[in-house]
Motif scaffolding. Structure first.
Motif, mmCIF file in Angstrom:
data_model
loop_
_atom_site.group_PDB
_atom_site.id
_atom_site.type_symbol
_atom_site.label_atom_id
_atom_site.label_comp_id
_atom_site.label_asym_id
_atom_site.label_seq_id
_atom_site.Cartn_x
_atom_site.Cartn_y
_atom_site.Cartn_z
ATOM 1 N N TRP A 17 -41.254 26.229 42.352
ATOM 2 C CA TRP A 17 -40.814 25.008 41.670
ATOM 3 C C TRP A 17 -41.596 24.784 40.380
ATOM 4 C CZ3 TRP A 17 -40.959 22.114 46.928
ATOM 5 C CH2 TRP A 17 -39.753 22.309 47.604
ATOM 6 N N ASN A 18 -42.869 25.074 40.379
ATOM 7 C CA ASN A 18 -43.663 24.931 39.157
ATOM 8 C C ASN A 18 -43.135 25.845 38.059
ATOM 9 O OD1 ASN A 18 -45.426 22.914 40.021
ATOM 10 N ND2 ASN A 18 -46.890 24.377 40.852
ATOM 11 N N ALA A 19 -42.741 27.053 38.416
ATOM 12 C CA ALA A 19 -42.185 27.984 37.429
ATOM 13 C C ALA A 19 -40.880 27.437 36.858
ATOM 14 C CB ALA A 19 -41.968 29.359 38.054
ATOM 15 N N LYS A 20 -40.027 26.868 37.715
ATOM 16 C CA LYS A 20 -38.773 26.274 37.235
ATOM 17 C C LYS A 20 -39.069 25.093 36.318
ATOM 18 C CE LYS A 20 -35.633 27.543 40.943
ATOM 19 N NZ LYS A 20 -34.762 27.053 42.013
ATOM 20 N N LEU A 21 -40.022 24.250 36.699
ATOM 21 C CA LEU A 21 -40.379 23.107 35.851
ATOM 22 C C LEU A 21 -40.835 23.583 34.478
ATOM 23 C CD1 LEU A 21 -42.238 20.625 38.225
ATOM 24 C CD2 LEU A 21 -40.142 20.189 36.946
ATOM 25 N N ASP A 22 -41.629 24.640 34.440
ATOM 26 C CA ASP A 22 -42.084 25.181 33.158
ATOM 27 C C ASP A 22 -40.905 25.630 32.298
ATOM 28 O OD1 ASP A 22 -44.720 24.720 33.874
ATOM 29 O OD2 ASP A 22 -45.115 26.810 34.447
ATOM 30 N N GLN A 23 -39.937 26.294 32.912
ATOM 31 C CA GLN A 23 -38.751 26.748 32.172
ATOM 32 C C GLN A 23 -37.969 25.556 31.635
ATOM 33 O OE1 GLN A 23 -36.597 28.992 35.083
ATOM 34 N NE2 GLN A 23 -37.726 30.894 34.683
ATOM 35 N N SER A 38 -32.960 12.565 28.484
ATOM 36 C CA SER A 38 -32.418 12.783 29.822
ATOM 37 C C SER A 38 -33.210 13.858 30.561
ATOM 38 C CB SER A 38 -30.947 13.199 29.712
ATOM 39 O OG SER A 38 -30.432 13.529 30.976
ATOM 40 N N TYR A 39 -33.514 14.954 29.871
ATOM 41 C CA TYR A 39 -34.303 16.030 30.467
ATOM 42 C C TYR A 39 -35.674 15.524 30.895
ATOM 43 C CZ TYR A 39 -31.188 19.888 28.984
ATOM 44 O OH TYR A 39 -30.145 20.752 28.821
ATOM 45 N N GLU A 40 -36.324 14.781 30.022
ATOM 46 C CA GLU A 40 -37.669 14.289 30.325
ATOM 47 C C GLU A 40 -37.663 13.357 31.529
ATOM 48 O OE1 GLU A 40 -40.711 15.097 29.288
ATOM 49 O OE2 GLU A 40 -39.795 16.665 28.058
ATOM 50 N N ARG A 41 -36.639 12.535 31.638
ATOM 51 C CA ARG A 41 -36.530 11.618 32.771
ATOM 52 C C ARG A 41 -36.413 12.413 34.073
ATOM 53 N NH1 ARG A 41 -31.794 9.846 34.458
ATOM 54 N NH2 ARG A 41 -30.893 10.085 32.396
ATOM 55 N N LEU A 46 -38.945 14.923 39.025
ATOM 56 C CA LEU A 46 -39.292 16.127 39.781
ATOM 57 C C LEU A 46 -40.800 16.320 39.880
ATOM 58 C CD1 LEU A 46 -36.582 18.579 38.428
ATOM 59 C CD2 LEU A 46 -36.756 17.656 40.747
ATOM 60 N N ARG A 47 -41.512 16.016 38.818
ATOM 61 C CA ARG A 47 -42.976 16.135 38.860
ATOM 62 C C ARG A 47 -43.559 15.196 39.919
ATOM 63 N NH1 ARG A 47 -42.641 15.473 33.101
ATOM 64 N NH2 ARG A 47 -42.450 17.503 32.159
ATOM 65 N N GLN A 48 -43.030 13.979 39.980
ATOM 66 C CA GLN A 48 -43.510 13.015 40.956
ATOM 67 C C GLN A 48 -43.245 13.516 42.372
ATOM 68 O OE1 GLN A 48 -41.762 9.098 40.683
ATOM 69 N NE2 GLN A 48 -43.166 8.234 42.161
ATOM 70 N N PHE A 86 -34.458 19.511 43.059
ATOM 71 C CA PHE A 86 -34.372 20.705 42.234
ATOM 72 C C PHE A 86 -32.953 21.242 42.179
ATOM 73 C CE2 PHE A 86 -38.900 20.889 41.883
ATOM 74 C CZ PHE A 86 -39.111 21.651 40.743
ATOM 75 N N GLU A 87 -32.242 21.165 43.279
ATOM 76 C CA GLU A 87 -30.859 21.629 43.276
ATOM 77 C C GLU A 87 -29.998 20.779 42.360
ATOM 78 O OE1 GLU A 87 -29.788 21.743 47.421
ATOM 79 O OE2 GLU A 87 -31.089 23.488 47.780
ATOM 80 N N ARG A 88 -30.212 19.450 42.394
ATOM 81 C CA ARG A 88 -29.451 18.574 41.493
ATOM 82 C C ARG A 88 -29.828 18.847 40.042
ATOM 83 N NH1 ARG A 88 -30.866 14.956 45.475
ATOM 84 N NH2 ARG A 88 -32.528 14.087 44.199
ATOM 85 N N ALA A 89 -31.104 19.015 39.770
ATOM 86 C CA ALA A 89 -31.557 19.235 38.400
ATOM 87 C C ALA A 89 -31.144 20.603 37.877
ATOM 88 C CB ALA A 89 -33.087 19.106 38.335
ATOM 89 N N SER A 90 -31.041 21.561 38.755
ATOM 90 C CA SER A 90 -30.683 22.913 38.336
ATOM 91 C C SER A 90 -29.347 22.927 37.589
ATOM 92 C CB SER A 90 -30.614 23.834 39.551
ATOM 93 O OG SER A 90 -30.297 25.141 39.166
ATOM 94 N N SER A 91 -28.367 22.209 38.097
ATOM 95 C CA SER A 91 -27.072 22.169 37.418
ATOM 96 C C SER A 91 -27.185 21.449 36.082
ATOM 97 C CB SER A 91 -26.031 21.508 38.299
ATOM 98 O OG SER A 91 -26.350 20.149 38.526
#
Length: 94
Positions: A17-23, A38-41, A46-48, A86-91
């Motif tokens: 997950w950390n690797a995905k967050l970095d990307q 929107s991305y930052e929100r 996800l960070r929280q 993460f699944e929701r954010a991935s899309s």
């Protein structure tokens, strides 16, 4: 599954997950202003959630043999919630 094996499994998931967050953070830096907000929100949410999952992992690591079984269910919930996020954010980030 032993406590050590379970902890290693959760550590690997957090690393993924950390690797995905970095990307996604890199993608957010390149986005236009409205999209960037929107991305930052989403990234902050996800960070929280990731921090909560990490906290549960830390509790599991420091728990005694008896207590870790009790903590396991709350850790599984935290990880499940984070996986769903993460699944929701991935899309959103694709």
């Amino acid at each position: 599954m032993s406590r050590d094996a379970y902890v290693e499994k959760l550590k690997a998931q957090i690393d993924e997950w950390n690797a995905k967050l970095d990307q996604w953070e890199a993608k957010a830096r390149e986005a236009e202003a409205n999209t960037k907000i929107s991305y930052e929100r989403r990234l902050n949410e996800l960070r929280q959630q990731r921090n909560e999952a990490q906290s549960k992992l830390d509790e599991l690591q420091s728990a005694g043999e008896q207590a870790w079984e009790d903590l396991k269910s709350s850790a599984e919930k935290a990880f499940s919630d984070l996986q769903a996020g993460f699944e929701r954010a991935s899309s959103h980030f694709q």
